[in-house]
Design a protein around this motif. Structure first.
Motif, PDB file in Angstrom:
ATOM      1  N   LEU A   1      -3.818  10.868  18.945  1.00 21.23           N
ATOM      2  CA  LEU A   1      -2.457  10.404  18.659  1.00 21.23           C
ATOM      3  C   LEU A   1      -1.709  10.095  19.954  1.00 21.23           C
ATOM      4  O   LEU A   1      -0.995   9.097  20.032  1.00 21.23           O
ATOM      5  N   ARG A   2      -1.882  10.940  20.954  1.00 22.20           N
ATOM      6  CA  ARG A   2      -1.197  10.713  22.237  1.00 22.20           C
ATOM      7  C   ARG A   2      -1.639   9.410  22.890  1.00 22.20           C
ATOM      8  O   ARG A   2      -0.881   8.790  23.634  1.00 22.20           O
ATOM      9  N   GLY A   3      -2.851   8.963  22.615  1.00 17.67           N
ATOM     10  CA  GLY A   3      -3.371   7.742  23.234  1.00 17.67           C
ATOM     11  C   GLY A   3      -2.964   6.458  22.535  1.00 17.67           C
ATOM     12  O   GLY A   3      -3.268   5.368  23.020  1.00 17.67           O
ATOM     13  N   LEU A   4      -2.275   6.565  21.398  1.00 21.37           N
ATOM     14  CA  LEU A   4      -1.885   5.372  20.651  1.00 21.37           C
ATOM     15  C   LEU A   4      -0.607   4.753  21.203  1.00 21.37           C
ATOM     16  O   LEU A   4       0.275   5.465  21.676  1.00 21.37           O
ATOM     17  N   GLU A   5      -0.519   3.441  21.111  1.00 15.22           N
ATOM     18  CA  GLU A   5       0.737   2.743  21.390  1.00 15.22           C
ATOM     19  C   GLU A   5       1.384   2.468  20.047  1.00 15.22           C
ATOM     20  O   GLU A   5       0.819   1.742  19.219  1.00 15.22           O
TER      21      GLU A   5
ATOM     22  N   VAL B   1       2.699   5.146  10.271  1.00 17.31           N
ATOM     23  CA  VAL B   1       2.890   6.427  10.934  1.00 17.31           C
ATOM     24  C   VAL B   1       3.537   7.390   9.948  1.00 17.31           C
ATOM     25  O   VAL B   1       4.348   6.992   9.113  1.00 17.31           O
ATOM     26  N   VAL B   2       3.133   8.638  10.048  1.00 17.13           N
ATOM     27  CA  VAL B   2       3.730   9.711   9.255  1.00 17.13           C
ATOM     28  C   VAL B   2       4.311  10.681  10.255  1.00 17.13           C
ATOM     29  O   VAL B   2       3.576  11.336  10.998  1.00 17.13           O
ATOM     30  N   ALA B   3       5.642  10.716  10.293  1.00 16.74           N
ATOM     31  CA  ALA B   3       6.327  11.529  11.302  1.00 16.74           C
ATOM     32  C   ALA B   3       7.557  12.189  10.695  1.00 16.74           C
ATOM     33  O   ALA B   3       8.689  11.807  10.993  1.00 16.74           O
ATOM     34  N   PRO B   4       7.354  13.184   9.822  1.00 16.12           N
ATOM     35  CA  PRO B   4       8.525  13.855   9.253  1.00 16.12           C
ATOM     36  C   PRO B   4       9.326  14.562  10.348  1.00 16.12           C
ATOM     37  O   PRO B   4       8.734  15.179  11.242  1.00 16.12           O
ATOM     38  N   HIS B   5      10.632  14.406  10.287  1.00 17.07           N
ATOM     39  CA  HIS B   5      11.542  15.015  11.269  1.00 17.07           C
ATOM     40  C   HIS B   5      11.208  14.594  12.697  1.00 17.07           C
ATOM     41  O   HIS B   5      11.411  15.359  13.641  1.00 17.07           O
ATOM     42  N   GLY B   6      10.638  13.381  12.856  1.00 17.78           N
ATOM     43  CA  GLY B   6      10.349  12.847  14.173  1.00 17.78           C
ATOM     44  C   GLY B   6       9.088  13.381  14.825  1.00 17.78           C
ATOM     45  O   GLY B   6       8.808  13.067  15.976  1.00 17.78           O
ATOM     46  N   ARG B   7       8.306  14.177  14.105  1.00 19.85           N
ATOM     47  CA  ARG B   7       7.071  14.739  14.664  1.00 19.85           C
ATOM     48  C   ARG B   7       5.875  13.981  14.104  1.00 19.85           C
ATOM     49  O   ARG B   7       5.603  14.032  12.910  1.00 19.85           O
ATOM     50  N   LEU B   8       5.152  13.273  14.972  1.00 15.64           N
ATOM     51  CA  LEU B   8       4.021  12.461  14.551  1.00 15.64           C
ATOM     52  C   LEU B   8       2.867  13.353  14.100  1.00 15.64           C
ATOM     53  O   LEU B   8       2.324  14.133  14.872  1.00 15.64           O
ATOM     54  N   LEU B   9       2.510  13.236  12.808  1.00  9.15           N
ATOM     55  CA  LEU B   9       1.388  13.994  12.258  1.00  9.15           C
ATOM     56  C   LEU B   9       0.139  13.140  12.104  1.00  9.15           C
ATOM     57  O   LEU B   9      -0.970  13.595  12.363  1.00  9.15           O
ATOM     58  N   TYR B  10       0.337  11.893  11.623  1.00 10.13           N
ATOM     59  CA  TYR B  10      -0.772  10.991  11.359  1.00 10.13           C
ATOM     60  C   TYR B  10      -0.379   9.578  11.750  1.00 10.13           C
ATOM     61  O   TYR B  10       0.789   9.215  11.701  1.00 10.13           O
ATOM     62  N   ALA B  11      -1.390   8.799  12.053  1.00  6.05           N
ATOM     63  CA  ALA B  11      -1.222   7.356  12.188  1.00  6.05           C
ATOM     64  C   ALA B  11      -2.394   6.726  11.454  1.00  6.05           C
ATOM     65  O   ALA B  11      -3.506   7.262  11.465  1.00  6.05           O
TER      66      ALA B  11
ATOM     67  N   SER C   1       7.139  10.251   3.815  1.00 12.26           N
ATOM     68  CA  SER C   1       7.670  10.142   5.183  1.00 12.26           C
ATOM     69  C   SER C   1       6.873   9.142   6.014  1.00 12.26           C
ATOM     70  O   SER C   1       6.993   9.107   7.232  1.00 12.26           O
ATOM     71  N   ALA C   2       6.078   8.318   5.349  1.00 11.65           N
ATOM     72  CA  ALA C   2       5.287   7.299   6.044  1.00 11.65           C
ATOM     73  C   ALA C   2       6.104   6.021   6.209  1.00 11.65           C
ATOM     74  O   ALA C   2       6.895   5.659   5.343  1.00 11.65           O
ATOM     75  N   GLU C   3       5.898   5.340   7.315  1.00 12.88           N
ATOM     76  CA  GLU C   3       6.585   4.078   7.606  1.00 12.88           C
ATOM     77  C   GLU C   3       5.606   3.111   8.251  1.00 12.88           C
ATOM     78  O   GLU C   3       4.712   3.522   8.985  1.00 12.88           O
ATOM     79  N   THR C   4       5.821   1.825   8.008  1.00  5.34           N
ATOM     80  CA  THR C   4       5.014   0.834   8.709  1.00  5.34           C
ATOM     81  C   THR C   4       5.427   0.806  10.175  1.00  5.34           C
ATOM     82  O   THR C   4       6.587   1.046  10.507  1.00  5.34           O
TER      83      THR C   4
ATOM     84  N   PHE D   1       0.834  -1.197   0.000  1.00  2.79           N
ATOM     85  CA  PHE D   1       0.000   0.000   0.000  1.00  2.79           C
ATOM     86  C   PHE D   1       0.875   1.256   0.000  1.00  2.79           C
ATOM     87  O   PHE D   1       0.670   2.181  -0.796  1.00  2.79           O
ATOM     88  N   LEU D   2       1.875   1.278   0.881  1.00  2.14           N
ATOM     89  CA  LEU D   2       2.775   2.435   0.955  1.00  2.14           C
ATOM     90  C   LEU D   2       3.593   2.600  -0.322  1.00  2.14           C
ATOM     91  O   LEU D   2       3.755   3.718  -0.817  1.00  2.14           O
ATOM     92  N   ALA D   3       4.109   1.507  -0.852  1.00  7.02           N
ATOM     93  CA  ALA D   3       4.908   1.581  -2.077  1.00  7.02           C
ATOM     94  C   ALA D   3       4.073   2.136  -3.229  1.00  7.02           C
ATOM     95  O   ALA D   3       4.543   3.000  -3.987  1.00  7.02           O
ATOM     96  N   ALA D   4       2.843   1.679  -3.365  1.00 10.23           N
ATOM     97  CA  ALA D   4       1.971   2.175  -4.434  1.00 10.23           C
ATOM     98  C   ALA D   4       1.633   3.650  -4.208  1.00 10.23           C
ATOM     99  O   ALA D   4       1.606   4.434  -5.160  1.00 10.23           O
TER     100      ALA D   4
END
Length: 150
Positions: free
Chosen positions: A137-141, A105-115, A92-95, A40-43
């Motif tokens: 976001l703060r409540g996610l593990e 998770v999408v966390a450019p420069h270490g800042r979590l924007l989306y999950a 900047s998304a990673e599994t 999904f991410l690659a596409a």
């Protein structure tokens, strides 16, 4: 730390487990889910419409926090063609493990924007949710996935 050696060791052990991520999903199933989410991410990154349609279930459901969407966009959309989006954020998304399941998770420069939490059925994504609300976001593990889960 002001704690006994036994307590300190237990706290360190729990911290290592959180960083590695824990899940109740069997390793083989987790690997399969990761392969689907990686595809999904690659596409998404490559702007590959056919690749996205191949990995999304035809009746996939996408739910999103309003903060993740342009003003006025629907927070729930159904159907593979309707959920397709090629955004620059996918670079900047990673599994990752999100609440114990393979997600993104999408966390450019270490800042979590989306999950993204993903529901994988068979070899396709049946549903996903884009979480952008800071309180949610703060409540996610979240745990980083290294090589294969096995």
């Amino acid at each position: 730390m002001g704690r006994s050696p036994v307590t300190t060791k237990k706290l360190a052990s729990r911290a290592r487990q959180r960083v590695r991520g824990t899940t109740d999903v069997p390793a083989a199933e987790l690997d399969r889910h990761r392969a689907v989410v990686d595809a999904f991410l690659a596409a998404s990154r490559g702007g590959d419409l056919d690749g996205l349609l191949a990995v999304l279930a035809p009746d996939v459901v996408r739910r999103a926090d309003p903060q993740a969407l342009p003003g006025g966009a629907a927070t729930e959309v159904r159907g593979a063609r309707e959920t397709v989006y090629f955004g620059r954020r996918s670079r900047s998304a990673e599994t990752a493990l999100v609440n114990g399941a393979v997600g993104v998770v999408v966390a450019p420069h270490g800042r979590l924007l989306y999950a993204l939490t993903c529901t994988v059925e068979g070899d396709r994504i049946a549903a996903f949710e884009v979480i952008a609300d800071p309180e949610r976001l703060r409540g996610l593990e979240i745990a980083v996935l290294g090589g294969p889960v096995t």
